[in-house]
Scaffold this active site. Sequence first.
Site, PDB file in Angstrom:
ATOM      1  N   ASP A  70      88.286  18.585  17.709  1.00 18.60           N
ATOM      2  CA  ASP A  70      88.222  17.646  16.474  1.00 18.60           C
ATOM      3  C   ASP A  70      88.407  18.340  15.379  1.00 18.60           C
ATOM      4  O   ASP A  70      88.518  19.556  15.206  1.00 18.60           O
ATOM      5  CB  ASP A  70      86.813  16.976  16.401  1.00 18.60           C
ATOM      6  CG  ASP A  70      85.514  18.181  16.744  1.00 18.60           C
ATOM      7  OD1 ASP A  70      85.763  19.218  16.622  1.00 18.60           O
ATOM      8  OD2 ASP A  70      84.404  17.373  16.888  1.00 18.60           O
ATOM      9  N   GLU A  78      81.275   8.992  16.786  1.00 19.16           N
ATOM     10  CA  GLU A  78      80.151   8.828  16.533  1.00 19.16           C
ATOM     11  C   GLU A  78      79.654   7.587  16.921  1.00 19.16           C
ATOM     12  O   GLU A  78      80.257   6.501  17.428  1.00 19.16           O
ATOM     13  CB  GLU A  78      80.408   8.532  14.877  1.00 19.16           C
ATOM     14  CG  GLU A  78      80.913   9.965  14.060  1.00 19.16           C
ATOM     15  CD  GLU A  78      79.845  10.729  13.709  1.00 19.16           C
ATOM     16  OE1 GLU A  78      78.948  11.163  14.649  1.00 19.16           O
ATOM     17  OE2 GLU A  78      79.781  11.386  12.545  1.00 19.16           O
ATOM     18  N   ASN A 129      73.062  13.115  16.848  1.00 20.45           N
ATOM     19  CA  ASN A 129      73.161  11.632  16.993  1.00 20.45           C
ATOM     20  C   ASN A 129      73.660  11.062  18.117  1.00 20.45           C
ATOM     21  O   ASN A 129      74.007   9.821  18.431  1.00 20.45           O
ATOM     22  CB  ASN A 129      73.655  11.190  15.839  1.00 20.45           C
ATOM     23  CG  ASN A 129      75.196  11.531  15.711  1.00 20.45           C
ATOM     24  OD1 ASN A 129      75.550  12.383  16.575  1.00 20.45           O
ATOM     25  ND2 ASN A 129      76.137  10.934  14.732  1.00 20.45           N
ATOM     26  N   HIS A 155      76.817  12.294  19.252  1.00 18.21           N
ATOM     27  CA  HIS A 155      78.056  12.281  19.461  1.00 18.21           C
ATOM     28  C   HIS A 155      78.867  13.105  20.056  1.00 18.21           C
ATOM     29  O   HIS A 155      78.092  14.138  20.592  1.00 18.21           O
ATOM     30  CB  HIS A 155      78.506  12.290  17.867  1.00 18.21           C
ATOM     31  CG  HIS A 155      78.464  13.664  17.184  1.00 18.21           C
ATOM     32  ND1 HIS A 155      78.571  13.937  15.728  1.00 18.21           N
ATOM     33  CD2 HIS A 155      78.400  14.997  17.684  1.00 18.21           C
ATOM     34  CE1 HIS A 155      78.352  14.979  15.534  1.00 18.21           C
ATOM     35  NE2 HIS A 155      78.587  15.823  16.570  1.00 18.21           N
TER      36      HIS A 155
HETATM   37  C1  F6R Z   1      82.184  20.598  17.377  1.00 18.64           C
HETATM   38  C2  F6R Z   1      81.923  19.229  17.654  1.00 18.64           C
HETATM   39  C3  F6R Z   1      80.396  18.682  17.595  1.00 18.64           C
HETATM   40  C4  F6R Z   1      79.554  19.551  18.107  1.00 18.64           C
HETATM   41  C5  F6R Z   1      78.094  18.838  18.064  1.00 18.64           C
HETATM   42  C6  F6R Z   1      76.879  20.045  18.211  1.00 18.64           C
HETATM   43  O1  F6R Z   1      83.699  20.631  17.409  1.00 18.64           O
HETATM   44  O2  F6R Z   1      82.790  18.628  18.211  1.00 18.64           O
HETATM   45  O3  F6R Z   1      80.347  17.587  18.315  1.00 18.64           O
HETATM   46  O4  F6R Z   1      79.713  19.964  19.488  1.00 18.64           O
HETATM   47  O5  F6R Z   1      77.907  18.378  16.581  1.00 18.64           O
HETATM   48  O6  F6R Z   1      76.844  20.867  17.154  1.00 18.64           O
HETATM   49  P1  F6R Z   1      76.051  22.230  17.417  1.00 18.64           P
HETATM   50  O7  F6R Z   1      76.369  23.028  18.451  1.00 18.64           O
HETATM   51  O8  F6R Z   1      76.422  23.093  16.153  1.00 18.64           O
HETATM   52  O9  F6R Z   1      74.619  21.868  17.414  1.00 18.64           O
END
Ligand code: F6R
Length: 231
Positions: A71, A137, A130, A132
Amino acid sequence: MVRDAALNIQPNPEQLAQAAADFISAQVRVKPELNILVATGHTPMATYAELARRAEAGEVDFSRATAVQLDEYLGIDDDDPRSLWGWMRRSFVEPLRLTRTVRLESPAQFGTALARLGGLDLAVLGLGPNGHLGFNEPPSLPDAPTRTLALTPASLESNRAYWGELAVPEGAITAGMDVILAARQTLLLVGGTHKRAVLHAALKGPETPEVPASFLRRTALTVIADEAAWA
Ligand code: F6R
Protein backbone atom coordinates in the site's frame (compact mmCIF):
# COMPACT_ATOMS: atom_id res chain seq x y z
CA MET A 1 -14.38 -22.37 2.26
CA VAL A 2 -13.33 -21.80 5.86
CA ARG A 3 -10.11 -23.32 7.09
CA ASP A 4 -8.59 -23.47 10.55
CA ALA A 5 -5.87 -20.91 10.81
CA ALA A 6 -2.59 -22.08 12.28
CA LEU A 7 -2.30 -19.98 15.40
CA ASN A 8 1.12 -19.51 16.95
CA ILE A 9 1.14 -17.55 20.22
CA GLN A 10 4.48 -16.26 21.44
CA PRO A 11 5.20 -14.90 24.93
CA ASN A 12 6.50 -11.52 23.81
CA PRO A 13 7.25 -9.36 20.75
CA GLU A 14 10.86 -10.58 20.53
CA GLN A 15 9.80 -14.19 20.24
CA LEU A 16 7.04 -13.22 17.83
CA ALA A 17 9.75 -11.75 15.59
CA GLN A 18 11.86 -14.91 15.87
CA ALA A 19 8.93 -17.16 15.00
CA ALA A 20 7.92 -14.95 12.07
CA ALA A 21 11.51 -14.84 10.81
CA ASP A 22 11.62 -18.65 11.04
CA PHE A 23 8.42 -18.90 9.01
CA ILE A 24 9.57 -16.53 6.26
CA SER A 25 13.09 -18.01 6.13
CA ALA A 26 11.65 -21.50 5.70
CA GLN A 27 9.53 -20.31 2.76
CA VAL A 28 12.43 -18.69 0.93
CA ARG A 29 14.59 -21.79 1.46
CA VAL A 30 11.93 -23.91 -0.22
CA LYS A 31 11.44 -21.36 -3.01
CA PRO A 32 14.29 -18.86 -3.45
CA GLU A 33 12.23 -16.92 -6.06
CA LEU A 34 9.53 -16.23 -3.47
CA ASN A 35 7.11 -13.39 -4.34
CA ILE A 36 6.31 -11.62 -1.06
CA LEU A 37 3.71 -8.96 -0.38
CA VAL A 38 5.33 -6.78 2.28
CA ALA A 39 3.48 -4.80 4.95
CA THR A 40 5.06 -1.80 6.60
CA GLY A 41 3.71 -0.51 9.94
CA HIS A 42 5.23 -1.15 13.35
CA THR A 43 4.42 -4.83 13.91
CA PRO A 44 6.71 -6.51 11.35
CA MET A 45 9.76 -4.29 11.90
CA ALA A 46 11.46 -6.55 14.47
CA THR A 47 10.83 -9.51 12.15
CA TYR A 48 12.45 -7.71 9.23
CA ALA A 49 15.40 -6.72 11.43
CA GLU A 50 15.89 -10.36 12.41
CA LEU A 51 15.69 -11.44 8.76
CA ALA A 52 18.28 -8.79 7.91
CA ARG A 53 20.55 -10.18 10.61
CA ARG A 54 20.14 -13.67 9.19
CA ALA A 55 20.78 -12.46 5.63
CA GLU A 56 23.90 -10.64 6.80
CA ALA A 57 25.10 -13.81 8.55
CA GLY A 58 24.53 -15.83 5.38
CA GLU A 59 21.84 -17.95 7.05
CA VAL A 60 19.17 -17.06 4.49
CA ASP A 61 19.31 -15.66 0.97
CA PHE A 62 16.67 -13.27 -0.40
CA SER A 63 18.60 -12.25 -3.49
CA ARG A 64 16.22 -14.07 -5.85
CA ALA A 65 13.00 -13.12 -4.02
CA THR A 66 10.67 -10.31 -5.08
CA ALA A 67 9.19 -7.77 -2.66
CA VAL A 68 5.75 -6.51 -3.67
CA GLN A 69 4.43 -3.27 -2.19
CA LEU A 70 1.16 -3.58 -0.28
CA ASP A 71 0.00 0.00 0.00
CA GLU A 72 0.94 3.65 -0.38
CA TYR A 73 -0.30 7.12 0.41
CA LEU A 74 -1.37 9.36 -2.46
CA GLY A 75 0.04 12.75 -3.26
CA ILE A 76 3.48 12.51 -1.68
CA ASP A 77 6.90 12.59 -3.32
CA ASP A 78 9.31 9.66 -3.48
CA ASP A 79 11.67 11.32 -1.02
CA ASP A 80 8.89 12.20 1.42
CA PRO A 81 9.60 10.56 4.81
CA ARG A 82 6.02 9.24 4.79
CA SER A 83 6.50 7.24 1.58
CA LEU A 84 5.61 3.62 2.30
CA TRP A 85 7.73 2.61 -0.69
CA GLY A 86 10.67 4.25 1.06
CA TRP A 87 9.77 2.51 4.33
CA MET A 88 9.59 -0.88 2.60
CA ARG A 89 12.94 -0.28 0.88
CA ARG A 90 14.71 0.79 4.08
CA SER A 91 13.24 -1.90 6.35
CA PHE A 92 13.02 -4.88 4.00
CA VAL A 93 14.43 -4.61 0.48
CA GLU A 94 17.83 -3.12 1.28
CA PRO A 95 18.70 -4.87 4.57
CA LEU A 96 17.57 -8.27 3.30
CA ARG A 97 19.44 -7.61 0.00
CA LEU A 98 16.57 -8.16 -2.38
CA THR A 99 17.20 -7.17 -5.97
CA ARG A 100 13.64 -7.46 -7.28
CA THR A 101 10.67 -5.31 -6.38
CA VAL A 102 7.19 -4.48 -7.61
CA ARG A 103 5.98 -1.02 -6.76
CA LEU A 104 2.28 -0.24 -6.38
CA GLU A 105 1.67 2.70 -8.69
CA SER A 106 -1.72 2.09 -10.29
CA PRO A 107 -4.25 -0.74 -10.33
CA ALA A 108 -3.51 -1.55 -13.99
CA GLN A 109 0.30 -1.53 -13.65
CA PHE A 110 0.10 -3.58 -10.44
CA GLY A 111 -2.22 -6.17 -11.96
CA THR A 112 0.05 -6.60 -14.96
CA ALA A 113 3.14 -6.95 -12.77
CA LEU A 114 1.48 -9.55 -10.53
CA ALA A 115 0.30 -11.56 -13.53
CA ARG A 116 3.84 -11.54 -14.89
CA LEU A 117 5.11 -12.82 -11.52
CA GLY A 118 2.58 -15.64 -11.50
CA GLY A 119 0.89 -14.38 -8.34
CA LEU A 120 1.98 -14.04 -4.75
CA ASP A 121 3.59 -16.86 -2.81
CA LEU A 122 3.37 -15.16 0.56
CA ALA A 123 1.54 -12.14 1.99
CA VAL A 124 3.10 -10.75 5.18
CA LEU A 125 0.45 -8.62 6.83
CA GLY A 126 -0.25 -6.57 9.92
CA LEU A 127 -3.71 -6.11 11.38
CA GLY A 128 -5.28 -2.67 11.42
CA PRO A 129 -6.94 -1.68 14.69
CA ASN A 130 -10.15 -1.40 12.63
CA GLY A 131 -9.59 -4.77 10.94
CA HIS A 132 -8.09 -3.35 7.75
CA LEU A 133 -5.57 -5.27 5.64
CA GLY A 134 -3.22 -3.04 3.71
CA PHE A 135 -5.56 -0.10 3.30
CA ASN A 136 -8.62 -2.22 2.60
CA GLU A 137 -10.76 -0.25 4.99
CA PRO A 138 -14.01 -1.53 6.45
CA PRO A 139 -16.29 -2.24 4.72
CA SER A 140 -14.27 -4.25 2.15
CA LEU A 141 -15.63 -7.27 0.34
CA PRO A 142 -13.36 -10.24 -0.45
CA ASP A 143 -13.33 -9.28 -4.13
CA ALA A 144 -12.46 -5.63 -3.49
CA PRO A 145 -9.88 -4.79 -6.18
CA THR A 146 -6.65 -2.83 -6.05
CA ARG A 147 -7.84 0.78 -5.86
CA THR A 148 -7.43 4.26 -4.51
CA LEU A 149 -9.55 5.28 -1.54
CA ALA A 150 -9.92 7.72 1.33
CA LEU A 151 -8.58 6.53 4.67
CA THR A 152 -11.07 6.15 7.51
CA PRO A 153 -10.71 8.27 10.67
CA ALA A 154 -9.53 5.13 12.53
CA SER A 155 -6.68 4.57 10.07
CA LEU A 156 -5.73 8.25 10.02
CA GLU A 157 -5.49 7.98 13.80
CA SER A 158 -3.44 4.75 13.88
CA ASN A 159 -1.11 6.02 11.13
CA ARG A 160 -0.43 9.21 13.08
CA ALA A 161 1.83 7.15 15.33
CA TYR A 162 4.27 6.73 12.40
CA TRP A 163 4.87 10.34 11.41
CA GLY A 164 5.18 12.55 14.47
CA GLU A 165 4.44 16.13 13.49
CA LEU A 166 3.69 15.33 9.83
CA ALA A 167 0.08 14.97 8.75
CA VAL A 168 -1.15 11.57 7.60
CA PRO A 169 -2.09 11.79 3.89
CA GLU A 170 -5.83 11.24 3.53
CA GLY A 171 -5.76 9.25 0.30
CA ALA A 172 -4.15 5.90 -0.38
CA ILE A 173 -3.79 3.08 -2.88
CA THR A 174 -3.94 -0.51 -1.69
CA ALA A 175 -3.47 -3.95 -3.11
CA GLY A 176 -7.01 -5.32 -3.29
CA MET A 177 -8.59 -7.91 -1.04
CA ASP A 178 -8.69 -10.08 -4.18
CA VAL A 179 -4.88 -9.90 -4.43
CA ILE A 180 -4.29 -10.54 -0.72
CA LEU A 181 -6.71 -13.46 -0.51
CA ALA A 182 -5.16 -15.08 -3.60
CA ALA A 183 -1.70 -15.35 -2.01
CA ARG A 184 -0.65 -18.99 -1.69
CA GLN A 185 0.33 -18.43 1.98
CA THR A 186 -0.62 -15.65 4.36
CA LEU A 187 1.25 -14.65 7.50
CA LEU A 188 -0.60 -12.28 9.84
CA LEU A 189 1.50 -10.69 12.60
CA VAL A 190 -0.31 -9.24 15.59
CA GLY A 191 1.10 -7.76 18.77
CA GLY A 192 -0.13 -5.75 21.73
CA THR A 193 -3.23 -5.49 23.89
CA HIS A 194 -4.69 -2.82 21.60
CA LYS A 195 -5.11 -5.51 18.90
CA ARG A 196 -6.81 -8.08 21.13
CA ALA A 197 -10.43 -7.27 20.33
CA VAL A 198 -9.87 -6.98 16.59
CA LEU A 199 -7.78 -10.18 16.48
CA HIS A 200 -10.57 -12.11 18.16
CA ALA A 201 -13.12 -10.53 15.82
CA ALA A 202 -10.99 -11.48 12.81
CA LEU A 203 -10.47 -15.11 13.86
CA LYS A 204 -13.62 -15.95 15.78
CA GLY A 205 -16.31 -13.47 14.79
CA PRO A 206 -18.44 -13.67 11.65
CA GLU A 207 -16.81 -13.19 8.27
CA THR A 208 -17.83 -9.66 7.48
CA PRO A 209 -16.76 -6.71 5.31
CA GLU A 210 -16.78 -4.71 8.55
CA VAL A 211 -13.67 -6.68 9.59
CA PRO A 212 -11.81 -7.25 6.30
CA ALA A 213 -9.25 -9.45 8.09
CA SER A 214 -12.04 -11.95 8.89
CA PHE A 215 -11.84 -13.09 5.25
CA LEU A 216 -8.28 -14.32 5.80
CA ARG A 217 -9.81 -17.50 7.22
CA ARG A 218 -10.51 -18.47 3.62
CA THR A 219 -6.79 -18.62 2.92
CA ALA A 220 -3.84 -20.75 3.98
CA LEU A 221 -3.38 -18.55 7.03
CA THR A 222 -0.75 -18.59 9.74
CA VAL A 223 -1.22 -16.12 12.58
CA ILE A 224 1.72 -15.31 14.83
CA ALA A 225 0.61 -13.19 17.77
CA ASP A 226 2.01 -12.32 21.16
CA GLU A 227 0.31 -13.13 24.46
CA ALA A 228 -0.76 -9.53 24.86
CA ALA A 229 -2.80 -9.69 21.67
CA TRP A 230 -4.30 -13.09 22.36
CA ALA A 231 -4.73 -13.65 26.10
C1 F6R B 1 1.06 -1.23 6.42
C2 F6R B 1 -0.31 -1.73 6.35
C3 F6R B 1 -1.25 -1.67 7.50
C4 F6R B 1 -0.66 -2.17 8.81
C5 F6R B 1 -1.69 -2.13 9.94
C6 F6R B 1 -1.07 -2.49 11.28
O1 F6R B 1 1.69 -1.37 5.15
O2 F6R B 1 -0.69 -2.15 5.32
O3 F6R B 1 -2.39 -2.44 7.17
O4 F6R B 1 -0.16 -3.47 8.64
O5 F6R B 1 -2.26 -0.87 10.03
O6 F6R B 1 -0.11 -1.53 11.61
P1 F6R B 1 0.87 -1.69 12.85
O7 F6R B 1 1.71 -2.87 12.57
O8 F6R B 1 1.67 -0.42 12.89
O9 F6R B 1 0.01 -1.88 14.05
